[in-house]
Scaffold this motif. Structure first.
Motif, PDB file in Angstrom:
ATOM      1  N   PHE A 177      48.306 -37.439 -11.475  1.00  0.00           N
ATOM      2  CA  PHE A 177      49.071 -36.293 -10.984  1.00  0.00           C
ATOM      3  C   PHE A 177      50.584 -36.542 -10.979  1.00  0.00           C
ATOM      4  O   PHE A 177      51.348 -35.634 -10.668  1.00  0.00           O
ATOM      5  N   SER A 178      50.979 -37.766 -11.269  1.00  0.00           N
ATOM      6  CA  SER A 178      52.404 -38.143 -11.238  1.00  0.00           C
ATOM      7  C   SER A 178      53.020 -37.799  -9.882  1.00  0.00           C
ATOM      8  O   SER A 178      54.034 -37.099  -9.799  1.00  0.00           O
ATOM      9  N   CYS A 179      52.363 -38.267  -8.837  1.00  0.00           N
ATOM     10  CA  CYS A 179      52.870 -38.005  -7.490  1.00  0.00           C
ATOM     11  C   CYS A 179      52.526 -39.174  -6.572  1.00  0.00           C
ATOM     12  O   CYS A 179      51.833 -40.110  -6.966  1.00  0.00           O
ATOM     13  N   SER A 180      53.011 -39.084  -5.352  1.00  0.00           N
ATOM     14  CA  SER A 180      52.812 -40.156  -4.383  1.00  0.00           C
ATOM     15  C   SER A 180      51.444 -40.055  -3.702  1.00  0.00           C
ATOM     16  O   SER A 180      50.782 -39.014  -3.737  1.00  0.00           O
ATOM     17  N   TRP A 218      42.142 -31.392 -10.900  1.00  0.00           N
ATOM     18  CA  TRP A 218      41.130 -32.101 -10.112  1.00  0.00           C
ATOM     19  C   TRP A 218      39.762 -31.988 -10.778  1.00  0.00           C
ATOM     20  O   TRP A 218      39.003 -32.951 -10.838  1.00  0.00           O
ATOM     21  N   SER A 219      39.446 -30.789 -11.260  1.00  0.00           N
ATOM     22  CA  SER A 219      38.153 -30.570 -11.918  1.00  0.00           C
ATOM     23  C   SER A 219      38.005 -31.468 -13.143  1.00  0.00           C
ATOM     24  O   SER A 219      36.932 -32.031 -13.385  1.00  0.00           O
ATOM     25  N   LYS A 220      39.070 -31.619 -13.894  1.00  0.00           N
ATOM     26  CA  LYS A 220      39.025 -32.486 -15.076  1.00  0.00           C
ATOM     27  C   LYS A 220      38.919 -33.955 -14.682  1.00  0.00           C
ATOM     28  O   LYS A 220      38.108 -34.693 -15.242  1.00  0.00           O
ATOM     29  N   LEU A 221      39.729 -34.374 -13.737  1.00  0.00           N
ATOM     30  CA  LEU A 221      39.723 -35.769 -13.315  1.00  0.00           C
ATOM     31  C   LEU A 221      38.377 -36.177 -12.733  1.00  0.00           C
ATOM     32  O   LEU A 221      37.836 -37.238 -13.060  1.00  0.00           O
ATOM     33  N   LEU A 222      37.830 -35.324 -11.885  1.00  0.00           N
ATOM     34  CA  LEU A 222      36.594 -35.650 -11.171  1.00  0.00           C
ATOM     35  C   LEU A 222      35.330 -35.169 -11.892  1.00  0.00           C
ATOM     36  O   LEU A 222      34.219 -35.346 -11.387  1.00  0.00           O
ATOM     37  N   GLU A 223      35.532 -34.531 -13.052  1.00  0.00           N
ATOM     38  CA  GLU A 223      34.418 -34.022 -13.854  1.00  0.00           C
ATOM     39  C   GLU A 223      33.468 -33.180 -13.018  1.00  0.00           C
ATOM     40  O   GLU A 223      32.250 -33.400 -12.981  1.00  0.00           O
ATOM     41  N   TYR A 224      34.053 -32.212 -12.302  1.00  0.00           N
ATOM     42  CA  TYR A 224      33.286 -31.328 -11.433  1.00  0.00           C
ATOM     43  C   TYR A 224      33.966 -29.964 -11.427  1.00  0.00           C
ATOM     44  O   TYR A 224      35.187 -29.868 -11.307  1.00  0.00           O
ATOM     45  N   ASP A 225      33.193 -28.893 -11.547  1.00  0.00           N
ATOM     46  CA  ASP A 225      33.738 -27.545 -11.594  1.00  0.00           C
ATOM     47  C   ASP A 225      33.917 -27.003 -10.180  1.00  0.00           C
ATOM     48  O   ASP A 225      33.027 -26.380  -9.619  1.00  0.00           O
ATOM     49  N   PHE A 226      35.105 -27.254  -9.600  1.00  0.00           N
ATOM     50  CA  PHE A 226      35.387 -26.770  -8.251  1.00  0.00           C
ATOM     51  C   PHE A 226      35.503 -25.246  -8.214  1.00  0.00           C
ATOM     52  O   PHE A 226      35.308 -24.633  -7.174  1.00  0.00           O
ATOM     53  N   PHE A 227      35.805 -24.631  -9.338  1.00  0.00           N
ATOM     54  CA  PHE A 227      35.904 -23.168  -9.387  1.00  0.00           C
ATOM     55  C   PHE A 227      34.543 -22.524  -9.151  1.00  0.00           C
ATOM     56  O   PHE A 227      34.450 -21.421  -8.639  1.00  0.00           O
TER      57      PHE A 227
END
Length: 153
Positions: A31-34, A55-64
């Protein structure tokens, strides 16, 4: 997640991170953040769609999908859609509702526990009678198989 009614997306994201033991440094790099910003997202009840997509891509889960299930279960049935059929939209059109296994189990449990009868479920959630009947038969058969396997030595 036991209910699709009250969604706290930050908590769900944090739960997924914990389950998959993803290091905070990897998340911060992605995410390029702290770390503080990530923890702030965990505490957030809502999140911007662009961040949720990441987040969905990183965690491989469809939060939508969680929000889609909320719409299926808790949006009011109205005549708006039938009145607007003559108008076309440039937005994508979806032919069917997508019911996840969790939603199906939730609905079947409502019926099996006697909390709601089939007619109440049909009226409240707008699920077609034939679909609901198929679910109850299928999940009754699956539960019977599980119970017989448990009792067999």
């Amino acid at each position: 997640m036991t209910s699709f009614k009250d969604i706290n997306i930050g908590t769900l994201i944090e739960q997924r991170v914990t389950e998959y033991e993803i290091e905070i440094s990897r998340i911060c790099n992605f995410f390029s953040c702290s770390e503080d910003k990530i923890k702030e997202m965990y505490r957030s009840h809502t999140i911007e769609t662009e961040l949720l997509l990441k987040w969905s891509k990183l965690l491989e889960y469809d939060f939508f999908r969680i929000y889609s299930q909320h719409l299926i279960l808790f949006s009011p049935q109205s005549n708006f859609y039938t009145c607007q059929k003559e108008k076309t939209s440039s937005l994508p059109q979806f032919r069917k509702n997508i019911y996840t296994k969790e939603v199906i189990e939730f609905i079947v449990e409502l019926i099996n526990s006697g909390e709601k009868n089939m007619n109440e479920v049909i009226e409240r959630y707008g699920i077609p009678k034939t679909t609901l009947h198929r679910w109850t038969v299928k999940y009754r058969n699956m539960n019977n198989k599980k119970n017989s396997e448990k009792s067999t030595p």
